[in-house]
Design a protein around this motif. Structure first.
Motif, PDB file in Angstrom:
ATOM      1  N   ALA A  49      -3.792   9.193   6.869  1.00 15.55           N
ATOM      2  CA  ALA A  49      -2.538   8.469   7.073  1.00 15.55           C
ATOM      3  C   ALA A  49      -2.682   7.017   6.636  1.00 15.55           C
ATOM      4  CB  ALA A  49      -2.118   8.541   8.540  1.00 15.55           C
ATOM      5  N   VAL A  50      -3.850   6.442   6.874  1.00 19.03           N
ATOM      6  CA  VAL A  50      -4.104   5.072   6.437  1.00 19.03           C
ATOM      7  C   VAL A  50      -4.172   5.010   4.913  1.00 19.03           C
ATOM      8  CG1 VAL A  50      -5.699   3.123   6.564  1.00 19.03           C
ATOM      9  CG2 VAL A  50      -5.329   4.572   8.584  1.00 19.03           C
ATOM     10  N   VAL A  51      -4.851   5.976   4.310  1.00 23.29           N
ATOM     11  CA  VAL A  51      -4.910   6.039   2.841  1.00 23.29           C
ATOM     12  C   VAL A  51      -3.509   6.103   2.255  1.00 23.29           C
ATOM     13  CG1 VAL A  51      -5.643   7.420   0.866  1.00 23.29           C
ATOM     14  CG2 VAL A  51      -7.178   7.148   2.825  1.00 23.29           C
ATOM     15  N   ASP A  52      -2.686   6.950   2.832  1.00 22.44           N
ATOM     16  CA  ASP A  52      -1.346   7.156   2.288  1.00 22.44           C
ATOM     17  C   ASP A  52      -0.441   5.942   2.453  1.00 22.44           C
ATOM     18  OD1 ASP A  52      -2.176   9.689   1.658  1.00 22.44           O
ATOM     19  OD2 ASP A  52      -1.109  10.683   3.293  1.00 22.44           O
ATOM     20  N   ALA A  53      -0.796   5.041   3.381  1.00 20.02           N
ATOM     21  CA  ALA A  53       0.023   3.845   3.608  1.00 20.02           C
ATOM     22  C   ALA A  53      -0.266   2.742   2.610  1.00 20.02           C
ATOM     23  CB  ALA A  53      -0.197   3.326   5.029  1.00 20.02           C
ATOM     24  N   LEU A  54      -1.340   2.869   1.834  1.00 19.66           N
ATOM     25  CA  LEU A  54      -1.646   1.876   0.809  1.00 19.66           C
ATOM     26  C   LEU A  54      -0.640   1.966  -0.340  1.00 19.66           C
ATOM     27  CD1 LEU A  54      -5.523   2.319   0.733  1.00 19.66           C
ATOM     28  CD2 LEU A  54      -4.317   0.217   1.367  1.00 19.66           C
ATOM     29  N   PRO A  55      -0.478   0.900  -1.105  1.00 20.08           N
ATOM     30  CA  PRO A  55       0.434   0.955  -2.251  1.00 20.08           C
ATOM     31  C   PRO A  55       0.089   2.110  -3.193  1.00 20.08           C
ATOM     32  CG  PRO A  55      -0.247  -1.295  -1.834  1.00 20.08           C
ATOM     33  CD  PRO A  55      -1.085  -0.432  -0.934  1.00 20.08           C
ATOM     34  N   GLU A  56       1.078   2.617  -3.903  1.00 23.33           N
ATOM     35  CA  GLU A  56       0.883   3.760  -4.790  1.00 23.33           C
ATOM     36  C   GLU A  56      -0.145   3.453  -5.875  1.00 23.33           C
ATOM     37  OE1 GLU A  56       4.504   5.160  -6.422  1.00 23.33           O
ATOM     38  OE2 GLU A  56       5.434   5.598  -4.482  1.00 23.33           O
ATOM     39  N   GLY A  57      -0.774   4.524  -6.352  1.00 23.87           N
ATOM     40  CA  GLY A  57      -1.732   4.387  -7.434  1.00 23.87           C
ATOM     41  C   GLY A  57      -3.163   4.520  -6.967  1.00 23.87           C
ATOM     42  N   ALA A  58      -4.073   4.395  -7.905  1.00 20.18           N
ATOM     43  CA  ALA A  58      -5.494   4.506  -7.599  1.00 20.18           C
ATOM     44  C   ALA A  58      -5.922   3.381  -6.661  1.00 20.18           C
ATOM     45  CB  ALA A  58      -6.307   4.467  -8.885  1.00 20.18           C
ATOM     46  N   VAL A  59      -6.896   3.692  -5.807  1.00 22.48           N
ATOM     47  CA  VAL A  59      -7.429   2.690  -4.892  1.00 22.48           C
ATOM     48  C   VAL A  59      -8.951   2.652  -5.029  1.00 22.48           C
ATOM     49  CG1 VAL A  59      -5.548   2.931  -3.242  1.00 22.48           C
ATOM     50  CG2 VAL A  59      -7.596   4.337  -2.968  1.00 22.48           C
ATOM     51  N   ALA A  60      -9.505   1.474  -4.879  1.00 26.27           N
ATOM     52  CA  ALA A  60     -10.960   1.320  -4.850  1.00 26.27           C
ATOM     53  C   ALA A  60     -11.400   1.499  -3.404  1.00 26.27           C
ATOM     54  CB  ALA A  60     -11.372  -0.042  -5.374  1.00 26.27           C
ATOM     55  N   ALA A  61     -12.107   2.591  -3.146  1.00 28.03           N
ATOM     56  CA  ALA A  61     -12.471   2.938  -1.775  1.00 28.03           C
ATOM     57  C   ALA A  61     -13.981   2.966  -1.595  1.00 28.03           C
ATOM     58  CB  ALA A  61     -11.876   4.283  -1.385  1.00 28.03           C
ATOM     59  N   THR A  62     -14.438   2.435  -0.481  1.00 26.81           N
ATOM     60  CA  THR A  62     -15.838   2.536  -0.088  1.00 26.81           C
ATOM     61  C   THR A  62     -15.905   3.312   1.210  1.00 26.81           C
ATOM     62  OG1 THR A  62     -16.483   0.454  -1.137  1.00 26.81           O
ATOM     63  CG2 THR A  62     -17.877   1.251   0.640  1.00 26.81           C
ATOM     64  N   ALA A 221       4.647   2.297   7.607  1.00 28.12           N
ATOM     65  CA  ALA A 221       4.160   3.389   6.772  1.00 28.12           C
ATOM     66  C   ALA A 221       3.103   4.210   7.500  1.00 28.12           C
ATOM     67  CB  ALA A 221       3.596   2.839   5.465  1.00 28.12           C
ATOM     68  N   ILE A 222       2.182   3.547   8.202  1.00 27.59           N
ATOM     69  CA  ILE A 222       1.144   4.285   8.918  1.00 27.59           C
ATOM     70  C   ILE A 222       1.755   5.100  10.051  1.00 27.59           C
ATOM     71  CG2 ILE A 222      -0.966   4.114  10.277  1.00 27.59           C
ATOM     72  CD1 ILE A 222      -1.611   1.516   8.828  1.00 27.59           C
ATOM     73  N   THR A 223       2.669   4.496  10.806  1.00 35.14           N
ATOM     74  CA  THR A 223       3.301   5.201  11.920  1.00 35.14           C
ATOM     75  C   THR A 223       4.051   6.431  11.435  1.00 35.14           C
ATOM     76  OG1 THR A 223       3.532   3.130  13.157  1.00 35.14           O
ATOM     77  CG2 THR A 223       4.921   4.977  13.833  1.00 35.14           C
ATOM     78  N   ARG A 224       4.781   6.285  10.340  1.00 35.51           N
ATOM     79  CA  ARG A 224       5.527   7.422   9.787  1.00 35.51           C
ATOM     80  C   ARG A 224       4.577   8.536   9.370  1.00 35.51           C
ATOM     81  NH1 ARG A 224       7.566   5.019   5.647  1.00 35.51           N
ATOM     82  NH2 ARG A 224       9.376   4.213   6.773  1.00 35.51           N
ATOM     83  N   ARG A 225       3.474   8.157   8.758  1.00 35.42           N
ATOM     84  CA  ARG A 225       2.523   9.161   8.290  1.00 35.42           C
ATOM     85  C   ARG A 225       1.794   9.823   9.454  1.00 35.42           C
ATOM     86  NH1 ARG A 225      -0.216  12.536   7.272  1.00 35.42           N
ATOM     87  NH2 ARG A 225      -1.458  13.036   5.411  1.00 35.42           N
ATOM     88  N   VAL A 226       1.465   9.079  10.490  1.00 36.70           N
ATOM     89  CA  VAL A 226       0.818   9.661  11.670  1.00 36.70           C
ATOM     90  C   VAL A 226       1.746  10.681  12.331  1.00 36.70           C
ATOM     91  CG1 VAL A 226       0.025   9.154  14.025  1.00 36.70           C
ATOM     92  CG2 VAL A 226      -0.733   7.731  12.118  1.00 36.70           C
ATOM     93  N   ALA A 227       3.036  10.392  12.346  1.00 33.38           N
ATOM     94  CA  ALA A 227       4.003  11.321  12.938  1.00 33.38           C
ATOM     95  C   ALA A 227       4.070  12.636  12.180  1.00 33.38           C
ATOM     96  CB  ALA A 227       5.379  10.667  12.983  1.00 33.38           C
ATOM     97  N   MET A 228       3.597  12.667  10.943  1.00 35.95           N
ATOM     98  CA  MET A 228       3.628  13.882  10.138  1.00 35.95           C
ATOM     99  C   MET A 228       2.380  14.738  10.319  1.00 35.95           C
ATOM    100  SD  MET A 228       5.052  12.095   6.635  1.00 35.95           S
ATOM    101  CE  MET A 228       4.825  13.579   5.639  1.00 35.95           C
ATOM    102  N   THR A 229       1.392  14.249  11.073  1.00 35.95           N
ATOM    103  CA  THR A 229       0.181  15.034  11.283  1.00 35.95           C
ATOM    104  C   THR A 229       0.465  16.193  12.233  1.00 35.95           C
ATOM    105  OG1 THR A 229      -0.626  13.759  13.190  1.00 35.95           O
ATOM    106  CG2 THR A 229      -1.193  12.937  10.979  1.00 35.95           C
ATOM    107  N   ALA A 230      -0.525  17.065  12.349  1.00 32.68           N
ATOM    108  CA  ALA A 230      -0.356  18.257  13.190  1.00 32.68           C
ATOM    109  C   ALA A 230      -0.634  17.970  14.665  1.00 32.68           C
ATOM    110  CB  ALA A 230      -1.284  19.360  12.691  1.00 32.68           C
TER     111      ALA A 230
END
Length: 271
Positions: A49-62, A221-230
């Motif tokens: 959900a946190v990943v999905d809240a980032l701006p669209e496109g590729a992200v540099a993730a560690t 964005a994070i709250t909306r995405r968390v609400a979509m989890t199971a």
């Protein structure tokens, strides 16, 4: 870092064809190589959900902690072309996972056989849009990944507006979580916490995902995405989070503690 000499890796296939990666007798990951978007563990759904809240496109993730590489697979699937670094000291685990659960073609996931503290020190300032800390040894978050000094280095690596997402686990009293959060908030003052309702209300041992940034979080964005989890889950932030955790002294390198020992997993099932 603790975790370099982990016990044997077990791969348990369930009735749907997905695989549970067991390390030190604890379920560490769930992977479906044919469906990287299938996330079974609740805390992995919260991290996503946190990943999905980032701006669209590729992200540099560690990623600090690798195991089955579930979240890196998800990022590669949902955000093609994302450069990802995974810091996983247990090279034998990584090799076993790569053989049993191959990574997708065209991925940009680089796994470095190094612990989180020294691995992060090698990374450049402002080099990550996202730092995910999901590292366990014998079912516990290593002490060196809970101190203020550690989070200061995480903040150094994050780009302006970048997010930290850390999975931790605690007893119902949440005292370890409170101290960990206090250390995070010292260097990344905008924070939130995601947990199931039972964990948030202190009814059982469980996982909490702490999200933090130097800049205001994308809370809507994070709250909306968390609400979509199971799962029945909530996001706390600001005064609500402060009230839930209470006051606490942050951990330092001199008094840092591992997260509490989890309950036994005998009879544990994915579904």
């Amino acid at each position: 870092m603790a975790g370099q000499d982990r016990g044997p890796v077990e791969f348990v296939v369930d009735e749907t064809g997905g695989t549970v990666v067991m390390i030190d007798g604890h379920p560490q990951s769930y992977v479906d190589v044919d469906d990287p978007a299938l996330l079974v563990f609740e805390y992995v759904q919260f991290l996503a959900a946190v990943v999905d809240a980032l701006p669209e496109g590729a992200v540099a993730a560690t990623h600090v902690g690798g195991a089955g590489l579930t979240l890196p697979r998800y990022v590669a699937h949902t955000r093609p072309g994302s450069p990802q670094i995974v810091l996983e000291p247990a090279d034998a685990v990584t090799q076993a996972v790569r053989q049993a659960l191959p990574l997708p073609r065209g991925h940009r996931i680089r796994v470095r056989p190094v612990d989180g503290r020294s691995g992060l020190r090698q990374l450049a300032d402002d080099s990550a849009d996202l730092v995910v800390v999901d590292a366990y040894a014998a079912g516990r978050v290593p002490a060196e990944l809970t101190s203020t000094q550690w989070f200061t280095d995480v903040a150094r690596v994050l780009r302006p507006g970048g997010l930290l997402a850390m999975n931790t686990a605690d007893e119902p009293n949440r005292r370890h979580l409170a101290r960990l959060h206090a250390g995070i908030a010292l260097v990344l003052p905008h924070t939130a916490a995601i947990a199931t309702s039972e964990v948030r209300k202190g009814r059982r041992f469980g996982n909490t995902v702490v999200v933090a940034s130097a800049q205001p979080l994308p809370l809507t964005a994070i709250t909306r995405r968390v609400a979509m989890t199971a799962f029945s889950a909530t996001l706390l932030h600001g005064p609500s989070l402060a009230k839930a955790l209470g006051s606490a002294q942050p951990f330092t390198d001199t008094d840092a503690e591992t997260s509490p020992e989890p309950p036994g997993v005998e009879g544990w099932r994915v579904r």
